[in-house]
Scaffold this active site. Structure first.
Site, mmCIF file in Angstrom:
data_model
loop_
_atom_site.group_PDB
_atom_site.id
_atom_site.type_symbol
_atom_site.label_atom_id
_atom_site.label_comp_id
_atom_site.label_asym_id
_atom_site.label_seq_id
_atom_site.Cartn_x
_atom_site.Cartn_y
_atom_site.Cartn_z
ATOM 1 N N CYS A 76 37.743 38.546 45.994
ATOM 2 C CA CYS A 76 36.424 38.197 46.249
ATOM 3 C C CYS A 76 36.819 37.272 47.092
ATOM 4 O O CYS A 76 35.516 36.473 47.565
ATOM 5 C CB CYS A 76 35.962 37.521 44.691
ATOM 6 S SG CYS A 76 36.236 38.158 43.000
ATOM 7 N N HIS B 283 31.566 31.501 45.473
ATOM 8 C CA HIS B 283 32.076 32.370 44.215
ATOM 9 C C HIS B 283 31.273 32.825 43.396
ATOM 10 O O HIS B 283 31.470 32.224 42.494
ATOM 11 C CB HIS B 283 33.169 33.040 44.489
ATOM 12 C CG HIS B 283 33.954 34.175 44.322
ATOM 13 N ND1 HIS B 283 33.242 35.220 44.335
ATOM 14 C CD2 HIS B 283 34.671 34.695 42.948
ATOM 15 C CE1 HIS B 283 33.267 36.896 42.739
ATOM 16 N NE2 HIS B 283 34.710 35.440 42.414
ATOM 17 N N ASN C 75 29.945 38.891 38.284
ATOM 18 C CA ASN C 75 30.795 38.520 39.389
ATOM 19 C C ASN C 75 31.170 40.245 40.067
ATOM 20 O O ASN C 75 31.164 41.283 40.088
ATOM 21 C CB ASN C 75 31.918 38.309 39.054
ATOM 22 C CG ASN C 75 33.133 38.752 39.501
ATOM 23 O OD1 ASN C 75 33.050 38.739 40.542
ATOM 24 N ND2 ASN C 75 34.564 37.939 39.257
#
Ligand code: COA
Length: 308
Positions: A109, A233, A263
């Site tokens: 990520c 993020h 996500n």
């Protein structure tokens, strides 16, 4: 030495929307639990990593007024390439008619910010234009029968065109980090699905985002009060809120798209950034703090001046 400027941006998401209500039909969970613990209301699922990357990349080229033949290199940040070998970026290079090289970058990520810093170095030493894309199809490595994982992840892509400019450019400071001793808290083995110790990831995520952001701010010579927009993020709204609180910045100043996309790993920071650009939240001269963390663990932060 040349610096970096952003001249184009774009995103792509699959058309299929999976709501919390739809997940609740097959999993022992509820919309209320998912929204309260994560901030996620729905996510997009489908397509392929290359198709999403191509669509986002094409949109970014259009905004920059460029074609693929103007681009020296495509960097594709992804953990979910179309296959193991070859990389997915050559597929993107071919589809967009990019004349230069192509490389995939896996920093989970944190991948998009790792890509931004990598691009900055290559622009400083001779390349003219780089297409940086974060694209993921996490749905293919998600166990849809596991309620603690299935609620979190989604698919999507975001892209920036980065060009070399005389002088220091707009990437003012950055930090990259890794701690491979934490491999086991978030992993996906070949042919398997994501396994995660959610509580431990949560705990570490807040700490590394704050430490890494502070290092990037210090190296940029600015303070958190100078930052107009934090682009974190998008893993869990509560992680974003906790990180903002510890950084000393109002969560109103954070870009949030997790409610719509979940996500999306490498794609989450560009999806949040482009959403803010397109909704008029960013003005010329604004300072942005991009900060991410992910499997590895890895983490990465960057202070970017928005000059458009
Ligand atoms: N619906 C309903 N209940 C659920 C659930 C779901 N989808 N998932 C877990 N639960 C249950 C658990 O089984 C547990 O029940 P128990 O108390 O009877 O054992 C209870 O809810 C609490 O679980 P817990 O894991 O403590 O919840 P949490 O508040 O930590 O939230 C996460 C779980 C995964 C949402 C959270 O830990 C998280 O977001 N972690 C970070 C994950 C992440 O960011 N990963 C990607 C990093 S890039």
């Amino acid at each position: 030495m040349s610096g970096l400027v952003v001249t184009g941006w774009g995103t792509a998401v699959p058309s299929r929307v999976v709501t919390n209500a739809e997940l609740s039909a097959t999993l022992d969970t509820s919309d209320e639990w998912i929204v309260e613990r994560t901030g996620i209301k729905e996510r997009r699922v489908g397509s392929t990593t290359s198709a999403l990357a191509i669509e986002a990349g094409r949109a970014a080229l259009d905004v920059a007024g460029l074609t693929g033949s103007d681009i020296d290199l495509v960097i594709l940040a992804t953990t979910t390439g179309d296959r193991i070998v070859p990389a997915t970026s050559p597929t993107v290079q071919d589809a967009l008619g990019i004349s230069g090289g192509a490389m995939d970058l896996n920093a989970a990520c944190s991948g998009f910010v790792y890509g931004l810093v990598t691009a900055s170095g290559l622009l400083a030493t001779g390349l003219s234009r780089i297409l940086l894309i974060g694209a993921e199809t996490l749905s293919k490595i998600t166990d849809w029968t596991d309620r603690s994982n299935a609620i979190l992840f989604g698919d999507g892509a975001g892209a920036l065109v980065l060009e070399a400019t005389e002088g220091p450019g707009d990437l003012l400071g950055w930090d990259l980090g890794s701690d491979g001793s934490a491999t086991n808290i978030l992993r996906c083995e070949h042919g398997s699905t994501i396994e995660m110790d959610g509580k431990e990831v949560f705990r570490r995520a807040v700490r590394v985002m704050v430490e890494s952001s502070n290092l990037a701010l210090e190296r940029a010579g600015v303070s958190i009060d100078d930052i107009d927009l934090v682009v974190p993020h998008q893993a869990n709204l509560r992680i974003i809120q906790a990180a903002c609180q510890r950084l000393g910045v109002s969560e109103e100043r954070a870009a949030v798209v997790i409610d719509r996309y979940g996500n999306t790993s490498s794609a989450s920071i560009p999806l949040a950034l482009v959403d803010s650009l397109e909704s008029g939240r960013v003005s010329s001269g604004d300072l942005l703090l991009l900060t991410g963390f992910g499997a590895g663990m890895t983490w990465a932060s960057a202070v970017l001046r928005w000059a458009r």
